[in-house]
Structure formats: structure tokens, C-alpha cells
Design a protein around this motif. Sequence first.
Motif, PDB file in Angstrom:
ATOM      1  N   LEU A  18     -70.017 -42.416 -89.660  1.00  0.00           N
ATOM      2  CA  LEU A  18     -70.699 -43.100 -88.867  1.00  0.00           C
ATOM      3  C   LEU A  18     -71.168 -44.350 -89.357  1.00  0.00           C
ATOM      4  CD1 LEU A  18     -72.727 -40.432 -86.720  1.00  0.00           C
ATOM      5  CD2 LEU A  18     -70.908 -41.886 -85.956  1.00  0.00           C
ATOM      6  N   ALA A  19     -71.613 -44.178 -90.762  1.00  0.00           N
ATOM      7  CA  ALA A  19     -72.147 -45.578 -91.601  1.00  0.00           C
ATOM      8  C   ALA A  19     -70.844 -46.465 -91.649  1.00  0.00           C
ATOM      9  CB  ALA A  19     -72.703 -45.250 -92.766  1.00  0.00           C
ATOM     10  N   LEU A  20     -69.525 -45.725 -92.030  1.00  0.00           N
ATOM     11  CA  LEU A  20     -68.240 -46.565 -92.069  1.00  0.00           C
ATOM     12  C   LEU A  20     -68.147 -47.376 -90.872  1.00  0.00           C
ATOM     13  CD1 LEU A  20     -65.872 -47.405 -94.052  1.00  0.00           C
ATOM     14  CD2 LEU A  20     -64.849 -45.472 -93.176  1.00  0.00           C
ATOM     15  N   HIS A  21     -68.026 -46.657 -89.720  1.00  0.00           N
ATOM     16  CA  HIS A  21     -67.689 -47.263 -88.559  1.00  0.00           C
ATOM     17  C   HIS A  21     -68.750 -48.346 -88.202  1.00  0.00           C
ATOM     18  CE1 HIS A  21     -67.314 -47.964 -84.147  1.00  0.00           C
ATOM     19  NE2 HIS A  21     -68.524 -47.607 -84.092  1.00  0.00           N
ATOM     20  N   ALA A 107     -82.208 -45.925 -91.082  1.00  0.00           N
ATOM     21  CA  ALA A 107     -82.806 -47.331 -91.088  1.00  0.00           C
ATOM     22  C   ALA A 107     -81.973 -48.521 -90.452  1.00  0.00           C
ATOM     23  CB  ALA A 107     -83.457 -47.641 -92.282  1.00  0.00           C
ATOM     24  N   CYS A 108     -80.673 -48.358 -91.231  1.00  0.00           N
ATOM     25  CA  CYS A 108     -79.822 -49.315 -90.486  1.00  0.00           C
ATOM     26  C   CYS A 108     -79.333 -49.089 -89.126  1.00  0.00           C
ATOM     27  CB  CYS A 108     -78.415 -49.254 -91.336  1.00  0.00           C
ATOM     28  SG  CYS A 108     -78.530 -49.525 -93.190  1.00  0.00           S
ATOM     29  N   LEU A 109     -79.052 -47.932 -88.508  1.00  0.00           N
ATOM     30  CA  LEU A 109     -79.137 -47.630 -87.069  1.00  0.00           C
ATOM     31  C   LEU A 109     -80.105 -48.305 -86.428  1.00  0.00           C
ATOM     32  CD1 LEU A 109     -77.633 -44.092 -87.551  1.00  0.00           C
ATOM     33  CD2 LEU A 109     -76.302 -46.368 -86.916  1.00  0.00           C
ATOM     34  N   THR A 110     -81.296 -47.870 -86.794  1.00  0.00           N
ATOM     35  CA  THR A 110     -82.552 -48.450 -86.199  1.00  0.00           C
ATOM     36  C   THR A 110     -82.475 -49.975 -85.992  1.00  0.00           C
ATOM     37  OG1 THR A 110     -83.784 -46.305 -86.794  1.00  0.00           O
ATOM     38  CG2 THR A 110     -84.988 -48.536 -85.863  1.00  0.00           C
ATOM     39  N   LEU A 111     -82.072 -50.887 -87.138  1.00  0.00           N
ATOM     40  CA  LEU A 111     -82.282 -52.002 -87.142  1.00  0.00           C
ATOM     41  C   LEU A 111     -81.121 -52.656 -86.387  1.00  0.00           C
ATOM     42  CD1 LEU A 111     -82.631 -52.711 -91.075  1.00  0.00           C
ATOM     43  CD2 LEU A 111     -84.301 -53.388 -89.118  1.00  0.00           C
ATOM     44  N   SER A 112     -79.846 -52.052 -86.271  1.00  0.00           N
ATOM     45  CA  SER A 112     -78.811 -52.110 -85.260  1.00  0.00           C
ATOM     46  C   SER A 112     -79.413 -52.244 -83.803  1.00  0.00           C
ATOM     47  CB  SER A 112     -77.705 -51.459 -85.343  1.00  0.00           C
ATOM     48  OG  SER A 112     -77.297 -51.557 -86.716  1.00  0.00           O
ATOM     49  N   ILE A 113     -80.108 -51.261 -83.551  1.00  0.00           N
ATOM     50  CA  ILE A 113     -80.704 -51.000 -82.088  1.00  0.00           C
ATOM     51  C   ILE A 113     -81.576 -52.056 -81.912  1.00  0.00           C
ATOM     52  CG2 ILE A 113     -82.329 -49.479 -80.769  1.00  0.00           C
ATOM     53  CD1 ILE A 113     -80.896 -47.097 -82.156  1.00  0.00           C
ATOM     54  N   ILE A 139     -76.301 -49.761 -77.521  1.00  0.00           N
ATOM     55  CA  ILE A 139     -77.664 -49.144 -77.890  1.00  0.00           C
ATOM     56  C   ILE A 139     -77.490 -47.626 -77.743  1.00  0.00           C
ATOM     57  CG2 ILE A 139     -80.125 -48.893 -77.100  1.00  0.00           C
ATOM     58  CD1 ILE A 139     -79.860 -51.934 -76.796  1.00  0.00           C
ATOM     59  N   ILE A 140     -76.613 -47.238 -76.643  1.00  0.00           N
ATOM     60  CA  ILE A 140     -76.651 -45.678 -76.391  1.00  0.00           C
ATOM     61  C   ILE A 140     -75.883 -44.992 -77.537  1.00  0.00           C
ATOM     62  CG2 ILE A 140     -75.395 -43.976 -74.811  1.00  0.00           C
ATOM     63  CD1 ILE A 140     -76.336 -45.612 -72.471  1.00  0.00           C
ATOM     64  N   ALA A 141     -74.727 -45.799 -78.233  1.00  0.00           N
ATOM     65  CA  ALA A 141     -73.903 -45.396 -78.984  1.00  0.00           C
ATOM     66  C   ALA A 141     -74.654 -45.160 -80.323  1.00  0.00           C
ATOM     67  CB  ALA A 141     -72.624 -46.061 -79.209  1.00  0.00           C
ATOM     68  N   LEU A 142     -75.445 -46.297 -80.595  1.00  0.00           N
ATOM     69  CA  LEU A 142     -76.299 -46.122 -81.880  1.00  0.00           C
ATOM     70  C   LEU A 142     -77.515 -44.987 -81.795  1.00  0.00           C
ATOM     71  CD1 LEU A 142     -76.644 -49.925 -82.197  1.00  0.00           C
ATOM     72  CD2 LEU A 142     -75.861 -48.526 -83.894  1.00  0.00           C
ATOM     73  N   ARG A 146     -77.593 -42.064 -84.467  1.00  0.00           N
ATOM     74  CA  ARG A 146     -79.184 -42.039 -84.949  1.00  0.00           C
ATOM     75  C   ARG A 146     -79.479 -40.400 -84.799  1.00  0.00           C
ATOM     76  NH1 ARG A 146     -82.818 -40.944 -87.372  1.00  0.00           N
ATOM     77  NH2 ARG A 146     -84.847 -41.948 -87.840  1.00  0.00           N
ATOM     78  N   VAL A 147     -79.226 -40.084 -83.788  1.00  0.00           N
ATOM     79  CA  VAL A 147     -79.638 -38.263 -83.601  1.00  0.00           C
ATOM     80  C   VAL A 147     -78.686 -37.544 -84.442  1.00  0.00           C
ATOM     81  CG1 VAL A 147     -79.461 -36.553 -81.846  1.00  0.00           C
ATOM     82  CG2 VAL A 147     -80.489 -38.636 -81.202  1.00  0.00           C
ATOM     83  N   VAL A 148     -77.434 -37.818 -84.480  1.00  0.00           N
ATOM     84  CA  VAL A 148     -76.559 -37.039 -85.342  1.00  0.00           C
ATOM     85  C   VAL A 148     -76.982 -37.406 -86.755  1.00  0.00           C
ATOM     86  CG1 VAL A 148     -74.200 -36.698 -86.129  1.00  0.00           C
ATOM     87  CG2 VAL A 148     -74.664 -37.282 -83.590  1.00  0.00           C
TER      88      VAL A 148
END
Length: 156
Positions: A18-21, A107-113, A139-142, A146-148
Motif C-alpha cells: 500500500l505504501a509503495l502504491h 500518518a502519510c495516509l491521513t495527510l493524503s486524505i 478518499i475511500i481508497a485511502l 488506513r484501516v488495513v
Amino acid sequence: MPIEFAKLNKTVTITAVLALHWSVFWLLNGLDKFLNTDNFFGVDFKNKLKGPPDQDGLLANLGLGDGWAAPIAAIVGIIELVLALLFVGALVSLARRKADSSDAIAACLTLSILFFAILSAGAVLFGDRAAMEQHGIFIIALLASRVVVGKTAANA
């Protein structure tokens, strides 16, 4: 989430995938704002803001001139490249097996959202319904990512 689902082929974690994606996603989106030409990839964000020569673009919806297109594109592109670098840093942390690497990716996912929330506000102001829909999907994908990441870290 079962612990065996946290790794793919027992070597690569779903968190790393996920982080790579998302790092590649932000890298390509960021580069798109600076390298977009007729023979490059992506949407020409600056011309979308200006509009085709025979029509007004998104900037005209707010009464702004075409001179705003390049600075807006540059700001958005820089933020996207910074997000890509943050994800790469979190991936390096994950590869070094640092304890807080999942927190960094979260945190990166949250910033992306949050960034997509800002882009969504811009889409509303510019009257760009298609972009609004796309931002909602991202946003849904992020949120799912984030949940995963959170569940995987809790099971580690």
C-alpha cells in the motif's frame, strides 16, 4: 484481519504494498504538474484550469485569470511530490523494521486524505463535478488503506 493475511508470499507485507502504491501515485501525479507536454502522460492540469482556447476553464468560474494556472499547478505538484517523499521515507523505515513505521505510513495516509479534502473543496469552488467524484473515490481508497494498515499493525 487474520495475521496470515498481513503478508503476501510470507515476505512482503500488505502495508509495504500500500505504501509503495501511494508513493508511486503521488510521484506520478506530482511530476504530471511539471512535465506535462503533448508527448507526456496524464491530464494537463494547467490547461484544465485555463480551459481550451475557445472556452473558459475552471479559473473563469471564480473570475480568475489564466495567470493563476501555473502557480496553482506548481503548488499542487509540490505538495504531491512531498507526499510521495513522505511515503518513500516511511517505506525505508518499514524496510529497516523500525517499530513506528506503520505509524508513519498511517500518518502519510491521513495527510493524503486531508490533501484530497482540500482538493475536493477546490473542485466544489471551481464547479468541477468530475474531479469531486474522483477525489471522493480516492478518499475511500485511502480510508480503506488506513484501516488495513491499522489492523495489520495491531496484529503484528
